[in-house]
Scaffold this motif. Structure first.
Motif: not given
Ligand SMILES: CNc1ncnc2c1ncn2[C@@H]1O[C@H](COP(=O)(O)O)[C@@H](O)[C@H]1O
Ligand SMILES: [Zn+2]
Length: 362
Positions: A69, A196, A65, A18-19, A271, A226, A104, A245-246, A302, A101
């Motif tokens: 946030h 994360g 990020f 989401l973020n 990404s 990753e 928080k 993922r990755h 993202d 997401t």
């Molecule tokens: C680039 N690859 C990635 N690898 C690992 N974690 C990722 C990420 N891309 C995003 N996030 C995770 O998603 C959060 C943002 O969305 P939300 O605050 O949860 O909605 C990031 O803070 C991270 O924890």
């Protein structure tokens, strides 16, 4: 052939944070206004710099990020960005969206994990330009068949939510997220994600919560590989999550395990390339897994951070690996098999993709 077929093709998005998918214009607007009212709260020029940078190291991605946030702190803003993110995916012809997401806390304004997710749900309810189907139903919903109302057919999107555990959290906080997901299943929460900064924490911290999630029937998806971390990758594969993922830093032993396990892989090309997790698109493991007919799903990760859309990811794959319109349609249709929603939704989507398949043949 239609010019922009990747855009018009119906698509399934299974990996979007989401973020990280906030609209760029909204992020800049909110960061600017925060900068004007509270000079010390945020460095606007840094947001602008990172958002427009072509290549971002993983460290810079996680700096961005943190900045996002710092901007998205209250319930109304969470509701607003959720609404916009859904509108954006719907305009990109995503017909099924699994958004994830991290719930928080923000004690200074009375936000807790529950109220954060409530604000996300409020965002789903507030979308007016498309119909958002997020409440699980029993039986066939026929949701995607066009509902002609006064001659107008409205666009529809099926939505499900995944709650993420951040690798900075404690075992207790992770368990709280899993319990919240269980409480909110009737509102379309279908799974748990571990994400994360991969350089932070030990995934074993979250094992009790992840095992509990699985015992309780929640789906689990893990960010894995990753960065280079052979032992963690091996243990994650042995845990056998529903999706992964990755898979960037997988070694021969991991590929063997992955292929025999048939765990679907969520692939985010831009990404991976922009964060240097894969050296170049020519050597991306998409081609290897695609040839091996391993379950794969193209995703964005993202959209804001990587300045992409799912259509662009499809186009990138088509152009890079020489795949045509029909192959890309099949890739999109196959993604339905790996969604976390129930069989009713799966059947609806299968029927929908079958019904549009004749338009996709060249
Ligand atoms: C680039 N690859 C990635 N690898 C690992 N974690 C990722 C990420 N891309 C995003 N996030 C995770 O998603 C959060 C943002 O969305 P939300 O605050 O949860 O909605 C990031 O803070 C991270 O924890
Ligand atoms: Zn991700």
């Amino acid at each position: 052939m239609e010019k922009n077929w990747c855009l018009s093709m119906p698509k399934v998005e299974l990996h979007a944070h989401l973020n990280g998918s906030i609209r760029v214009s909204t992020l800049l607007e909110l960061a600017k206004s925060l900068n004007e009212t509270q000079k010390d709260a945020i460095d606007f020029s840094q947001v602008e710099h990172l958002i427009t940078k072509c290549d971002l190291t993983l460290t810079e991605v996680f700096q961005l990020f943190d900045l996002i946030h710092n901007v998205i702190t209250d319930h109304n803003t969470v509701t607003r960005i959720t609404k916009e993110v859904i509108e954006d995916f719907a305009s990109d012809n995503v017909v099924y969206l699994e958004l994830r997401t991290t719930p928080k806390r923000n004690d200074s304004i009375g936000m807790n994990k529950r109220s954060y997710v409530d604000a996300v749900i409020e965002g789903l309810r507030s979308v007016s330009s498309v119909d958002v189907d997020f409440i699980p139903k029993t039986g066939d919903s026929k949701f995607l068949t066009n509902d002609k109302c006064n001659g107008n057919s409205r666009k529809r999107i099926i939505f499900r939510l995944i709650l993420s555990i951040d690798r900075r959290e404690t075992t207790e906080a992770a368990m709280e997220t899993v319990k919240l997901a269980l409480e909110m299943r009737h509102l379309g929460v279908v799974g748990i994600d571990l994400s994360g900064n991969p350089k932070t924490g030990e995934w074993t911290t979250y094992l009790p919560a992840l095992k509990f999630a699985r015992e309780q029937g929640l789906n689990v998806t893990l960010h894995s590989g990753e960065i280079r971390n052979s032992k963690e990758i091996k243990n994650m594969l042995e845990f056998h999550p529903q999706r992964i993922r990755h898979a960037c830093y997988f070694e021969d032993e991991h590929w063997r395990k992955l292929k025999s396990s048939k765990i679907p892989v969520e692939i985010c090309l831009t990404s991976n390339i922009r964060t240097f997790s894969v050296a170049s698109i020519e050597v991306h493991h998409f081609a290897y897994l695609y040839k091996a007919k391993h379950p794969l799903v193209l995703c964005t990760d993202d959209t804001c951070v990587f300045n992409t859309t799912l259509s662009e990811e499809y186009k990138y794959a088509a152009d890079s690996f020489g795949l045509g319109r029909w192959e890309m349609f099949e890739l999109s249709r196959n993604a339905v098999e790996y969604i976390f929603a129930d069989n009713g939704v799966k059947n609806d989507l299968r029927k929908y993709f079958n019904s549009v398949s004749k338009n996709m043949e060249v």
